[in-house]
Design an enzyme around this catalytic site. Structure first.
Site, PDB file in Angstrom:
ATOM      1  N   GLU A 236      39.555  35.946  37.430  1.00 25.40           N
ATOM      2  CA  GLU A 236      38.700  36.328  36.403  1.00 25.40           C
ATOM      3  C   GLU A 236      39.447  37.031  35.038  1.00 25.40           C
ATOM      4  O   GLU A 236      39.052  36.950  33.910  1.00 25.40           O
ATOM      5  CB  GLU A 236      37.568  37.222  36.752  1.00 25.40           C
ATOM      6  CG  GLU A 236      36.604  37.462  35.813  1.00 25.40           C
ATOM      7  CD  GLU A 236      35.944  38.874  36.136  1.00 25.40           C
ATOM      8  OE1 GLU A 236      35.043  39.244  35.307  1.00 25.40           O
ATOM      9  OE2 GLU A 236      36.017  39.184  37.213  1.00 25.40           O
TER      10      GLU A 236
ATOM     11  N   ASP B 170      30.508  37.212  49.181  1.00 28.71           N
ATOM     12  CA  ASP B 170      31.014  35.854  48.449  1.00 28.71           C
ATOM     13  C   ASP B 170      32.052  34.950  49.608  1.00 28.71           C
ATOM     14  O   ASP B 170      32.967  34.534  49.024  1.00 28.71           O
ATOM     15  CB  ASP B 170      31.693  36.098  47.343  1.00 28.71           C
ATOM     16  CG  ASP B 170      31.688  34.715  46.253  1.00 28.71           C
ATOM     17  OD1 ASP B 170      31.257  33.678  46.864  1.00 28.71           O
ATOM     18  OD2 ASP B 170      32.556  34.823  45.545  1.00 28.71           O
TER      19      ASP B 170
HETATM   20  P1  AMP Z   1      41.618  34.969  42.727  1.00 30.36           P
HETATM   21  O1  AMP Z   1      41.315  35.800  41.360  1.00 30.36           O
HETATM   22  O2  AMP Z   1      41.644  35.918  43.802  1.00 30.36           O
HETATM   23  O3  AMP Z   1      40.223  34.180  42.791  1.00 30.36           O
HETATM   24  O4  AMP Z   1      43.003  33.951  42.635  1.00 30.36           O
HETATM   25  C1  AMP Z   1      43.088  32.867  41.919  1.00 30.36           C
HETATM   26  C2  AMP Z   1      43.828  31.998  42.542  1.00 30.36           C
HETATM   27  O5  AMP Z   1      45.159  32.543  42.681  1.00 30.36           O
HETATM   28  C3  AMP Z   1      43.333  31.463  43.947  1.00 30.36           C
HETATM   29  O6  AMP Z   1      42.372  30.585  44.086  1.00 30.36           O
HETATM   30  C4  AMP Z   1      44.740  30.971  44.845  1.00 30.36           C
HETATM   31  O7  AMP Z   1      44.997  29.566  44.359  1.00 30.36           O
HETATM   32  C5  AMP Z   1      45.670  32.136  44.001  1.00 30.36           C
HETATM   33  N1  AMP Z   1      45.860  33.451  44.744  1.00 30.36           N
HETATM   34  C6  AMP Z   1      45.351  34.521  44.573  1.00 30.36           C
HETATM   35  N2  AMP Z   1      46.075  35.329  45.464  1.00 30.36           N
HETATM   36  C7  AMP Z   1      47.054  34.773  46.040  1.00 30.36           C
HETATM   37  C8  AMP Z   1      47.861  35.179  47.275  1.00 30.36           C
HETATM   38  N3  AMP Z   1      47.790  36.141  47.734  1.00 30.36           N
HETATM   39  N4  AMP Z   1      48.861  34.186  47.531  1.00 30.36           N
HETATM   40  C9  AMP Z   1      48.558  32.896  47.217  1.00 30.36           C
HETATM   41  N5  AMP Z   1      47.862  32.568  46.143  1.00 30.36           N
HETATM   42  C10 AMP Z   1      46.797  33.261  45.577  1.00 30.36           C
END
Ligand code: AMP
Length: 973
Positions: free
Chosen positions: A620, A735
């Site tokens: 976001e 969620d």
């Molecule tokens: P988020 O803002 O947490 O929804 O993260 C967006 C996207 O980044 C996620 O859907 C994952 O594909 C990737 N992502 C977030 N955190 C991680 C993590 N710790 N390790 C690997 N990919 C991540």
């Protein structure tokens, strides 16, 4: 053909509509006018025809006569002089006036007496003089009288004959007498013309009329016509049917047959049949021949105004701009009166702009500020402005606009600087406990809206000790007047509950409404005393140990009592009987300054220790990177780095970091681990452990049918363990979904996504409900959708959906049903059917998670236990739940939506997400759905489908296609 049509037309026209013009005769020969000098030849010479002088009505004229009625074989000729043909004439008329004497009037007249004579003609290119050869003449007509003359009264006959088609320079006429008594009184040779004329402002030249002829004309001076004007000249010399009208040019008007210039003060803008018009309002007097009238100074026409329109003035500024604060939170109404000068136009509108000004420097208001019905093109002099902050001063500018605004030089705007002016002070919505000790409580509270800027908001706080019911007759409150929204209350009794309520006070001390009563408890154990009082410290330590022992004993006792009672309480998660975990999650919102929460729960990382390598996702607040972090003593660790995009607001920065201050409170192998944050740097970052396989939903979709059931159940066990930990911490996730679970290289699953605003803003699945908040409907328990009862039990429902997502390899829950259809189906008792190959025990557990009564749903500790047991005895996973391909592979029907068969094999494969086999099917020659229906197990294998999951998906779909009676009934449980 064309001519015939015109002829028919002409006849109609000539008789009925058209006023034809009189023809004109052009005389080539007139015997009467020529006097005695006719010079006509007679043959035989001096015999037969002779010239006779006659006096009629007193005037002398000449006639030719012959009267040889006695003798037979008369052949007397009279020939005219050479008659010149006019170029263009091919036909002439010959008019004869003559007298013929009745043969009976001659006594004993000979039988040779005749009463007729003949008309002859001969064409020639030159005058042949006296060289008269009868053989060169051709007969035109026998001329017979209508009446013969018998007595003294002469009967004059007139006969006209037409002679054509002439082509040579001229011709002669000759009259042959064969024994009649004839007097030729007059011979007239002439042709007709259509005279030159002006018709419909087009001039046509004089035209010889010998046959129907189209004649082209020209528009008169200062007139024009898109097509050349035409008219017809008839053989009778009449003009008929003019075609194509000429019209006077701009600046001229018609007088009937000419175009005259418009008089001064009048104008005509275009070629038309209109008359000149008087110049419109607000224009300068025009000169003669004007095509338009110039605007008077200070008056204008908009580019879209026609030149005939009046000129108008640019509108002035709106008047009496006022603002009224509305009842609705954050809204005000702006009203004004129309400008004094509206310019007399009907297209007057207003536009409104909002700015925040600090002295002369102004910036536009926040994007969320809304205008109703809009900020521009307002027809009415009023607008409602919403989403305003109560503590800010806004400057609104209202501009009057019309089609000629751009020409205006005077002011057309009015401005007002105003702020929301609430009569009632804001409401205290929540009281937070910030800190407590045995003798004090630190509280702070939130307001329904921010108080106005530069106004110090005062509060009245009332509190009392909470006594057991009925213990006292009179309740005594302590009242404090405060000028900030937090307070530390001291001198309280240890281990005692106090009841608080707070109200905000208006500027004149007028009270707002009271908050709800909030209860807070002082702690039991005294804080360590000063260092020099070591005996007291020792005493306290011993006391503490004793108290701890007592507490542990009480807890153990309660636990036994609870487990013996089973799950009888109404809400096991929030029942007061339940054992509270020793550590509880703390909502970062409890801190007035969110930075306090960050400092408390999160390690600050040196930005130089972190390096970003590759973008792996977008969250976001900004991009998510894979990267490495230097860890003292551990070398480099792979990390995920969430960044905050530049240009963020302070609120966005706090929301971004709130996820870290939540994550930082957790420590569990199935919860994503926070490494730390970078906050003391322009580019804020959240650094977490790196999960090599990314989000669980995409991980599963990419391996559809490829992961053994045992391993899927193992993943679910991990997620359940993480959720048990969160619920033990009293954290409600809200969620939980496969997209918010991350998978590492060991296929360990970890729950992630803890931002405070995540459900509200981040999740694409979040849908606004009628109550305003955003909820991921497909994953959310009915009570949370209906009345926002979010609890660990509603997280259990979501866990059931995650179980389904996992067992269906990332399939979308409820497929393409709409959110509304999902809610309706759930309320009617329908539930998702078992995914293909799903162990019966796992599906039963899902159904338990989806019980309507949330108290009856298993708790996460139960779920972890059940999954552990299943994993310990893998045969328990062998029994497979009933699977109905018609529902599970594609809703609403295995065939096309309307029940018709798929049109092609690729379309069918796509519908069951097996497109990768399109080419294999084609290569194997399976190109029609009939062939698909006939496929057996080994055929499918031979086509090249090897993976058991894919094999089953295809085989089940074929089964479903054979049985077309699809229904949703298997949803019912
Ligand atoms: P988020 O803002 O947490 O929804 O993260 C967006 C996207 O980044 C996620 O859907 C994952 O594909 C990737 N992502 C977030 N955190 C991680 C993590 N710790 N390790 C690997 N990919 C991540």
């Amino acid at each position: 053909m064309e001519l015939r049509r015109i002829n028919v037309f002409l006849v109609l026209f000539i008789n009925r509509v058209f006023i034809s013009l009189q023809s004109k005769e052009q005389v080539l020969l007139d015997m009467k006018a020529s006097g005695s000098e006719l010079g006509w030849l007679t043959l035989p010479y001096e015999n037969g025809w002779e010239i006779v002088q006659t006096v009629v009505n007193g005037s002398l004229f000449y006639t030719y006569s012959v009267c040889s009625v006695d003798s037979t074989e008369q052949d007397n000729w009279l020939r005219t002089t050479f008659i010149q043909r006019r170029p263009g004439t091919t036909r002439v008329s010959v008019e004869l006036r003559f007298i013929v004497r009745d043969c009976n009037t001659f006594d004993g007249a000979s039988v040779a007496c005749k009463e007729t004579f003949n008309l002859f003609m001969s064409e020639a290119d030159a005058d042949v003089g006296t060289n008269f050869r009868k053989g060169q003449f051709r007969k035109v007509a026998t001329i017979a009288p209508d009446e013969v003359t018998q007595g003294r009264v002469l009967k004059v006959n007139t006969e006209t004959r037409s002679i054509g088609s002439l082509s040579r320079k001229g011709f002669y006429l000759a009259f042959q007498d064969m024994g009649a008594c004839v007097a030729l009184l007059s011979v007239r040779v002439y042709y007709k013309t259509c005279p030159s004329t002006v018709q419909s402002l087009a001039a046509f030249p004089e035209t010889v009329a010998d046959a129907l002829k189209e004649v082209g004309g020209a528009c008169v001076e200062n007139a024009a016509s898109p097509a050349a004007p035409r008219i017809y000249c008839t053989a009778e010399g009449e003009w008929v049917v003019p075609v194509g009208q000429c019209q006077c040019r701009a600046g001229y008007e018609s007088t009937g047959d000419a175009c005259q210039a418009c008089k001064p003060g009048y104008f005509k803008p275009s070629v038309s049949s209109d008359s000149c018009q008087l110049c419109p309002e607000n224009t300068k007097p025009s000169p003669a021949r004007a095509t338009q009238c110039q605007c008077e100074d200070g008056f204008f026409r908009s580019p879209s105004d026609p030149p005939t329109s009046a000129c108008s003035a640019a509108p002035g500024a709106p008047r009496d701009l006022t603002s009224t604060t509305l009842q609705a939170e954050g809204s005000l109404q702006l009203s004004w009166r129309p400008p004094l000068v509206t310019g007399g136009r009907s297209d007057l509108t207003y536009s409104v702009a909002c700015q925040l000004c600090d002295g002369p420097a102004c910036a536009p208001c926040a994007d969320r500020v809304r205008f109703e019905p809009g900020a521009a093109d307002l027809r009415e002099p009023t607008v409602t402005v919403a989403e305003l902050d109560s503590h800010l001063n806004y400057t609104f500018t209202v501009e009057a606009r019309s089609g000629v605004s751009q020409f205006g030089t005077g002011p057309s705007t009015a401005a007002i600087t105003t702020a929301l002016d609430y009569r009632d002070p804001p409401k205290v919505t929540l009281i937070h406990l910030d800190d407590r000790s045995p003798t004090s409580l630190a509280l702070s509270w939130s307001l329904s809206r921010r108080p106005p800027a530069r106004v110090s908001q005062r509060y009245e706080l009332m509190y009392r000790r909470k006594d057991a019911d009925g213990e006292r007759d009179v309740t005594t409150y302590t009242v404090l007047i405060l000028d900030k929204s937090s307070v530390q209350i001291s001198d309280l009794s240890p281990d005692t509950t106090y009841v608080f309520r707070v109200q905000a006070l208006g500027p004149e001390g007028n009270p707002g409404s009271y908050s709800a009563e909030h209860e807070f408890h002082t702690t039991l154990i005294a804080e360590p005393l000063t260092q020099n009082n070591s005996t007291a410290v020792m005493g306290a330590v011993i006391g503490l140990a004793v108290v701890l022992l007592v507490v542990v004993a009480v807890l153990l006792l309660r636990k036994r009592r609870l487990s013996s009672r089973g799950r009888g309480s109404e809400d096991p998660y929030f029942s007061t009987d339940q054992l509270k975990p020793l550590k509880t999650y703390i909502d970062p919102h409890m801190y007035e300054d969110p930075n306090t929460a960050i400092q408390k729960f999160v390690t600050e990382i040196d930005p130089n220790a972190v390096s970003k390598h590759k973008v792996i996702g977008v969250g976001e607040f900004g991009e998510v990177f894979r990267g490495v972090m230097k860890v003292p003593g551990r070398g480099e660790a792979a990390v995920a780095i969430k960044t905050l995009k530049l240009g963020y607001s302070e609120k966005q920065r706090q929301d971004f970091l709130s996820e870290a201050s939540i994550m930082g409170q957790f420590s569990h192998p199935n919860i994503i681990r926070l490494e730390g944050v970078v906050t003391k740097f322009k580019h804020a970052m959240i650094v977490t452990e790196y999960m090599e396989n990314g989000a669980l939903d995409t991980y599963l979709k990419d391996r559809d049918g490829d992961i053994p059931t045992y391993q899927l159940v193992g993943m679910l066990r991990g997620i359940a363990a993480g959720m048990k930990y969160l619920s033990d911490m009293s954290y409600v996730h809200r969620d939980l979904a496969a997209r918010n679970v991350l998978v590492n290289s060991n296929l360990e699953c970890k729950v992630s996504d803890f931002g405070l605003s995540r459900v509200l803003e981040d999740d694409a699945e979040g849908t606004y409900t009628t109550r305003g908040g955003k909820i991921p409907i497909r994953w959310t328990a009915p009570e949370a959708i209906a009345y926002r009862k979010f609890t660990s039990a509603s997280d259990v429902w979501s866990f059931g959906i995650v179980m389904w997502e996992v067992m269906a390899f990332g399939e979308r829950p409820y497929w393409d049903m709409s959110n509304h259809e999902v809610m309706k189906a759930i309320n009617e008792g329908f539930r998702l059917p078992a995914p293909m190959d799903c162990p019966s025990a796992i599906y039963q557990l899902m159904l338990q998670c989806w019980l309507n009564d949330r108290a009856k749903r298993p708790r996460f500790s139960d779920i972890v236990n059940i999954l552990d047991k299943l994993l310990q005895s893998p045969e328990s996973l062998k029994a497979i739940a009933d699977f109905d391909p018609r529902v599970s592979i594609r809703l609403p029907s295995t065939s096309g939506c309307d029940g018709t068969m798929f049109r092609s094999v690729p379309e069918w494969l796509e519908s069951i997400r097996m497109s990768q086999y399109k080419d294999s099917f084609a290569r194997a020659g399976v190109t029609s759905m009939e062939q698909v229906l006939a496929l057996r197990h080994e055929d499918i294998r031979n086509i090249g489908v090897r993976l058991p999951g894919h094999m089953k998906r295809i085989a089940y779909s074929i089964l479903g296609l054979k049985d077309e009676t699809s229904s949703l009934s298997v949803f019912a449980v």
